[in-house]
Design a protein around this motif. Structure first.
Motif, PDB file in Angstrom:
ATOM      1  N   ARG A 279      -3.736  -3.825  12.513  1.00 40.15           N
ATOM      2  CA  ARG A 279      -3.376  -2.860  13.498  1.00 40.15           C
ATOM      3  C   ARG A 279      -4.233  -1.575  14.002  1.00 40.15           C
ATOM      4  O   ARG A 279      -3.791  -0.563  14.308  1.00 40.15           O
ATOM      5  N   SER A 280      -5.809  -2.138  14.312  1.00 41.09           N
ATOM      6  CA  SER A 280      -6.695  -1.790  14.557  1.00 41.09           C
ATOM      7  C   SER A 280      -5.968  -1.011  16.182  1.00 41.09           C
ATOM      8  O   SER A 280      -5.461  -1.722  16.936  1.00 41.09           O
ATOM      9  N   PRO A 281      -6.704  -0.161  16.874  1.00 41.24           N
ATOM     10  CA  PRO A 281      -6.581   0.301  17.999  1.00 41.24           C
ATOM     11  C   PRO A 281      -6.545  -0.674  19.118  1.00 41.24           C
ATOM     12  O   PRO A 281      -5.631  -0.719  20.712  1.00 41.24           O
ATOM     13  N   TYR A 282      -7.565  -1.938  18.690  1.00 42.12           N
ATOM     14  CA  TYR A 282      -8.117  -2.987  19.609  1.00 42.12           C
ATOM     15  C   TYR A 282      -7.061  -3.709  18.917  1.00 42.12           C
ATOM     16  O   TYR A 282      -7.003  -5.337  20.290  1.00 42.12           O
ATOM     17  N   ALA A 283      -6.141  -3.896  18.429  1.00 39.91           N
ATOM     18  CA  ALA A 283      -5.179  -4.982  17.983  1.00 39.91           C
ATOM     19  C   ALA A 283      -4.201  -5.358  19.339  1.00 39.91           C
ATOM     20  O   ALA A 283      -3.902  -7.145  18.983  1.00 39.91           O
ATOM     21  N   GLY A 284      -4.399  -4.711  19.928  1.00 36.95           N
ATOM     22  CA  GLY A 284      -3.316  -4.651  20.671  1.00 36.95           C
ATOM     23  C   GLY A 284      -3.270  -5.599  22.057  1.00 36.95           C
ATOM     24  O   GLY A 284      -3.303  -6.582  22.503  1.00 36.95           O
TER      25      GLY A 284
ATOM     26  N   HIS B 164       7.952  -2.395   8.568  1.00 38.07           N
ATOM     27  CA  HIS B 164       8.645  -2.967   9.605  1.00 38.07           C
ATOM     28  C   HIS B 164       9.187  -4.266   9.413  1.00 38.07           C
ATOM     29  O   HIS B 164      10.392  -4.937  10.275  1.00 38.07           O
ATOM     30  N   ALA B 165       8.294  -5.133   9.159  1.00 43.80           N
ATOM     31  CA  ALA B 165       8.671  -6.654   9.677  1.00 43.80           C
ATOM     32  C   ALA B 165       7.870  -6.923   7.693  1.00 43.80           C
ATOM     33  O   ALA B 165       6.687  -6.567   7.743  1.00 43.80           O
ATOM     34  N   PRO B 166       8.327  -8.196   7.102  1.00 44.53           N
ATOM     35  CA  PRO B 166       7.568  -8.551   6.177  1.00 44.53           C
ATOM     36  C   PRO B 166       6.275  -9.107   6.436  1.00 44.53           C
ATOM     37  O   PRO B 166       6.304 -10.007   7.884  1.00 44.53           O
ATOM     38  N   SER B 167       5.305  -9.500   5.288  1.00 45.62           N
ATOM     39  CA  SER B 167       4.407  -9.962   5.721  1.00 45.62           C
ATOM     40  C   SER B 167       3.919 -11.157   4.487  1.00 45.62           C
ATOM     41  O   SER B 167       4.563 -11.121   4.128  1.00 45.62           O
ATOM     42  N   ARG B 168       2.739 -12.053   5.259  1.00 45.87           N
ATOM     43  CA  ARG B 168       2.650 -12.955   3.919  1.00 45.87           C
ATOM     44  C   ARG B 168       2.909 -12.720   2.556  1.00 45.87           C
ATOM     45  O   ARG B 168       2.933 -13.320   1.649  1.00 45.87           O
ATOM     46  N   LEU B 169       1.155 -10.984   1.752  1.00 44.30           N
ATOM     47  CA  LEU B 169       2.174 -11.130   0.788  1.00 44.30           C
ATOM     48  C   LEU B 169       3.653 -10.272   0.093  1.00 44.30           C
ATOM     49  O   LEU B 169       3.779 -10.286  -1.267  1.00 44.30           O
TER      50      LEU B 169
ATOM     51  N   ILE C 156      -0.580   4.996   7.191  1.00 44.61           N
ATOM     52  CA  ILE C 156       0.693   5.743   7.688  1.00 44.61           C
ATOM     53  C   ILE C 156       2.051   6.137   8.584  1.00 44.61           C
ATOM     54  O   ILE C 156       2.476   5.912   8.730  1.00 44.61           O
ATOM     55  N   ARG C 157       1.029   5.465   9.647  1.00 46.05           N
ATOM     56  CA  ARG C 157       2.436   5.267  10.618  1.00 46.05           C
ATOM     57  C   ARG C 157       2.855   4.313  11.108  1.00 46.05           C
ATOM     58  O   ARG C 157       4.007   4.418  10.976  1.00 46.05           O
ATOM     59  N   HIS C 158       2.653   2.819   9.885  1.00 45.47           N
ATOM     60  CA  HIS C 158       3.360   1.807   9.832  1.00 45.47           C
ATOM     61  C   HIS C 158       3.773   1.659   8.308  1.00 45.47           C
ATOM     62  O   HIS C 158       4.789   0.572   8.405  1.00 45.47           O
ATOM     63  N   GLY C 159       3.662   2.306   7.803  1.00 45.21           N
ATOM     64  CA  GLY C 159       4.120   2.456   6.113  1.00 45.21           C
ATOM     65  C   GLY C 159       5.473   3.642   6.470  1.00 45.21           C
ATOM     66  O   GLY C 159       6.139   3.955   5.466  1.00 45.21           O
ATOM     67  N   GLY C 160       6.035   3.640   7.212  1.00 43.23           N
ATOM     68  CA  GLY C 160       7.491   4.906   7.284  1.00 43.23           C
ATOM     69  C   GLY C 160       6.949   6.181   7.441  1.00 43.23           C
ATOM     70  O   GLY C 160       8.010   7.066   6.484  1.00 43.23           O
ATOM     71  N   ALA C 161       5.834   7.031   7.392  1.00 41.47           N
ATOM     72  CA  ALA C 161       5.207   8.079   6.765  1.00 41.47           C
ATOM     73  C   ALA C 161       4.593   8.679   8.633  1.00 41.47           C
ATOM     74  O   ALA C 161       4.490   8.282   9.563  1.00 41.47           O
ATOM     75  N   THR C 162       4.264  10.247   8.578  1.00 40.32           N
ATOM     76  CA  THR C 162       4.000  10.770   9.721  1.00 40.32           C
ATOM     77  C   THR C 162       2.773  11.871   8.956  1.00 40.32           C
ATOM     78  O   THR C 162       2.963  11.685   7.479  1.00 40.32           O
TER      79      THR C 162
ATOM     80  N   ARG D  23       4.472   5.633 -12.536  1.00 39.79           N
ATOM     81  CA  ARG D  23       5.151   5.211 -11.842  1.00 39.79           C
ATOM     82  C   ARG D  23       5.343   6.293 -10.815  1.00 39.79           C
ATOM     83  O   ARG D  23       6.252   7.138 -10.804  1.00 39.79           O
ATOM     84  N   PRO D  24       5.031   5.605  -9.375  1.00 41.59           N
ATOM     85  CA  PRO D  24       3.840   6.618  -9.244  1.00 41.59           C
ATOM     86  C   PRO D  24       5.177   7.548  -7.493  1.00 41.59           C
ATOM     87  O   PRO D  24       6.034   5.889  -8.009  1.00 41.59           O
ATOM     88  N   VAL D  25       5.775   8.243  -7.312  1.00 37.08           N
ATOM     89  CA  VAL D  25       6.387   8.882  -6.191  1.00 37.08           C
ATOM     90  C   VAL D  25       6.008   8.807  -5.149  1.00 37.08           C
ATOM     91  O   VAL D  25       4.297   8.938  -4.795  1.00 37.08           O
ATOM     92  N   VAL D  26       6.404   8.106  -4.330  1.00 31.03           N
ATOM     93  CA  VAL D  26       6.518   7.121  -3.163  1.00 31.03           C
ATOM     94  C   VAL D  26       6.808   7.486  -2.208  1.00 31.03           C
ATOM     95  O   VAL D  26       8.233   7.522  -2.095  1.00 31.03           O
ATOM     96  N   LEU D  27       6.579   8.759  -1.011  1.00 27.09           N
ATOM     97  CA  LEU D  27       7.162   8.821   0.332  1.00 27.09           C
ATOM     98  C   LEU D  27       7.198   8.390   1.505  1.00 27.09           C
ATOM     99  O   LEU D  27       8.073   7.729   2.213  1.00 27.09           O
ATOM    100  N   GLY D  28       6.006   7.494   0.772  1.00 21.99           N
ATOM    101  CA  GLY D  28       5.967   6.408   2.579  1.00 21.99           C
ATOM    102  C   GLY D  28       6.848   4.743   1.764  1.00 21.99           C
ATOM    103  O   GLY D  28       6.989   4.485   1.145  1.00 21.99           O
ATOM    104  N   GLN D  29       6.117   3.632   2.606  1.00 24.07           N
ATOM    105  CA  GLN D  29       6.904   2.457   2.121  1.00 24.07           C
ATOM    106  C   GLN D  29       5.622   1.488   2.338  1.00 24.07           C
ATOM    107  O   GLN D  29       5.181   0.601   3.168  1.00 24.07           O
ATOM    108  N   PRO D  30       4.435   1.628   1.080  1.00 16.43           N
ATOM    109  CA  PRO D  30       3.807   0.887   1.185  1.00 16.43           C
ATOM    110  C   PRO D  30       3.633  -0.747   0.456  1.00 16.43           C
ATOM    111  O   PRO D  30       5.114  -0.773   0.231  1.00 16.43           O
TER     112      PRO D  30
END
Length: 670
Positions: free
Chosen positions: A56-61, A109-114, A174-180, A262-269
């Motif tokens: 999701r690099s700045p040039y991917a668009g 936001h959407a499933p990946s192959r992993l 961060i940005r694409h993992g449900g966090a800021t 069992r880490p506490v996770v605020l985002g969505q890695p």
């Protein structure tokens, strides 16, 4: 174009069009894609083609828009989770890629192959699970992380803290993992609130430590029971001392899972939602409960495309791990640089290639000057040239390894393996050596199976130290005893021989012990070439096997008698009984009949597999002259087996002498 020409392995388009200049200069990425069956192109894709972008690099668009307009598949690339020794911004190429035709692993936001692998693959194959378990153990034992610029010697904070993991500002995970960015202040506050009595340690990102990218925490966040840890402490050691781990979406959170947290996770890695983490922002579509071993199998074995830079081929995870281990050892041992003394001119080019990758070697033969220059650096000394009383806290003695070359060192053939020893040197039994400690220590995870495979490859390939082929003479029938001659002024004789110290005395001792045996005497190659002393007249042996292949001689004989020759070790690898009249490194461990002065400290009893691992895997460092980089032993064995080794001509040897003499000085004083 035929239909079967449009697809690469895995069913993704063969031709991939890109719109980012990074694909032009990143040769490693281009090579991995090519080996995976892709053809990178510029221009516009047609039906059956695809578009490739970096995550999701700045040039991917740019690529995203073209793929949407042309109605072709979009392929996203990302680094594998075991990437390199140094970060990409420090110049290291990735050893593996995630090639994803569905999404990208850190975008929740959407499933990946992993994610699809984790959700749908059975992940129950016993062999796969065993590979995963061993992979986890190997990463931990080798102190390997995604990036590996940490210093294993640095002590972590006193155990009992809560670990809060920082990340770099603007990171796409961060940005694409449900966090800021605001999530990090919330993360610290949550750790403080949920652990009111605990010390809080904030760990900065490696790229923040190196100054490449800013993080979210700084000195202003420290105080009271909170400290900021910027030192490059080992992630594994840091996780071992933690009572709890808090992260937004860091990859270190995944390593915390592997370390038993069992880490506490605020985002969505990518590792959130599978039952191994305390998810404060759940992902409803991820409902399967997995074990860390199952997740490792998907994320490290099944999903990535791994690359072997020495063989220039795609490979399995374990092969990539072997390569990273070799490169990491080089980085850790050489990161501070070395001053090298006692090194002959013709050796310096290879020594520079092996030990000077991080900082060029400085060659200095004056002991006082060498020690002074080595302040802050290591001191490498050719083992036989060490002056008496030389003192330096980081001294290492250097010698050729046991799988050396195709040709003799005395004929200026450079080595493929070198050993370094901080305690002594392997051929000197009068003092301890690092090799002795390796022989007495437990094998690392997977070490036994790896050593067994290595031994089988060495035997099948007919590999020895110098790999000099030669015809074996006709041998009389009877019990045949192979007696390898040695260079009589060699340090291994001076320091490790007992009462028998010459080739003549050795032959006499064998004849006295076995008057009816067929004695086959193999002169040392350096002696045969007239380069070193140790000639013995005819008549004492039944057969003098001049210029004969030592491996073939071992196979043709029933036993070996030696003073300290490496041929005794090569015979042990092939299952032959060996009698030692001296104290070579392989004597005294229960594998040989010892008639010489074996040190009393060698009390451990090991088998040949254990000994082979210590001597051929744990002790030496290997260099691939084809890829011109550190390599695992398996690469060197393959090179020796097929003879795929460049040999410099006479002119190049003289040039190497001049370069070796002056390169270290010139680079050091710039």
């Amino acid at each position: 174009m035929a239909a079967d020409d449009t697809m690469a392995a895995g069913g993704s388009p063969r031709r991939l069009f890109h719109y980012n200049a990074g694909f032009l200069w990143d040769r490693r990425v281009r090579r991995i894609l090519t080996l995976a069956g892709h053809d990178l192109r510029l221009g516009l894709p047609a039906q059956g083609d695809g578009v490739v972008v970096w995550g999701r690099s700045p040039y991917a668009g740019r690529g995203e828009k073209v793929a949407a307009r042309r109605h072709v598949p979009l392929i996203r690339l990302e680094d594998a989770f075991l990437r390199s020794v140094k970060p990409g911004r420090a110049g290291d190429a990735a050893i593996g890629l995630m090639i994803d035709d569905l999404g990208v692993h850190f975008d929740s936001h959407a499933p990946s192959r992993l994610e699809v692998l984790l959700a749908t693959h059975p992940l129950d194959d016993a062999t796969l699970m065993a590979r995963a378990a061993l992979g986890i153990d190997r990463l931990r034992a080798a102190d390997l992380s995604k990036y590996n610029v940490h210093d294993p010697g640095l002590a972590p904070p006193e155990a009992g803290y809560v670990l809060v993991i920082d990340q770099t500002r603007g990171d796409a995970s961060i940005r694409h993992g449900g966090a800021t960015d605001a999530s990090f202040a919330a993360l610290l506050q949550l750790a403080l609130t949920e652990n009111p009595q605990a010390r809080i340690v904030i760990k900065t990102h490696p790229e923040t430590q190196s100054g490449h990218r800013a993080g979210h925490f700084g000195p202003a966040d420290a105080g009271g029971r909170t400290t900021l840890l910027t030192a490059p402490v080992s992630p594994w050691r840091l996780l071992e001392g933690a009572e709890a781990v808090y992260t937004v979406s860091s990859q270190l959170g995944w390593e915390a899972v592997l370390a038993g947290h069992r880490p506490v996770v605020l985002g969505q890695p990518w590792y959130a939602g599978w039952g191994v983490s305390d998810d404060r922002a759940p992902i409803p579509r991820r409902a399967r409960v997995l074990t860390p071993r199952q997740m490792f199998a998907a994320a490290m074995i099944l999903m990535p495309t791994w690359y072997d830079p020495c063989r220039d081929a795609l490979c399995a995870f374990e092969t990539a791990l072997d390569q990273i281990e070799a490169e990491l050892r080089t980085f850790r041992e050489d990161r501070m640089g070395h001053v090298a003394m006692g090194m002959r001119l013709w050796k310096r080019g290879r020594l520079q290639a092996v030990f000077g990758r991080e900082k060029p070697l400085v060659f200095q033969d004056d002991p006082d000057r060498a020690v002074a220059l080595a302040q802050g650096r290591g001191l490498l000394v050719w083992a036989g040239k060490e002056p008496a009383g030389l003192a330096h806290p980081m001294i290492r003695r250097v010698e050729d390894g046991f799988l050396r070359s195709r040709g003799l060192g005395a004929e200026l053939v450079p080595p493929l393996s070198l050993v370094t020893d901080s305690r002594g040197i392997y051929y000197d039994p009068t003092r301890e050596s690092d090799l002795e400690h390796l022989i007495a220590a437990p094998l690392p995870p997977g070490g036994r199976a790896r050593a067994e495979r290595l031994m089988a490859a060495i035997v099948a390939g007919g590999i020895s130290k110098y790999n000099l082929a030669g015809a074996v003479p006709d041998l009389p029938p009877g019990t045949r005893i192979l007696v390898p001659g040695q260079v009589e002024d060699d340090a291994s004789i001076r320091l490790g021989a007992g009462e028998v110290r010459t080739n003549l005395a050795l032959l006499q001792a064998v004849r006295a012990a076995h008057p009816g045996a067929v004695i086959v005497y193999k002169p040392h190659p350096d002696v045969e070439a007239g380069l070193r002393p140790g000639v013995v007249g005819d008549g004492l042996a039944d057969v003098v096997a001049r210029a004969a292949d030592p491996v073939a001689l071992i196979a043709a004989c029933d036993a070996v008698w030696t003073m300290t020759s490496l041929l005794g070790f090569e015979a042990l690898l092939r299952g032959k009984p060996v009698t030692c009249l001296g104290a070579p490194f392989y004597a005294g461990w229960g594998l040989t009949t010892d008639l010489g002065p074996v040190p009393a400290r060698r009390v451990a009893r090991v088998d040949i597999v254990h000994l082979a691992h210590a001597a051929l895997i744990g002790y030496p460092r290997y260099y691939d002259p084809v890829a011109r980089r550190p390599c695992p032993v398996e690469v060197v064995v393959a090179r020796l087996a097929v003879g795929d080794i460049p040999h410099p001509g006479l002119a190049m040897r003289w040039l190497a002498k001049l370069q070796g003499r002056f390169a270290g000085y010139a680079r050091f004083w710039r």
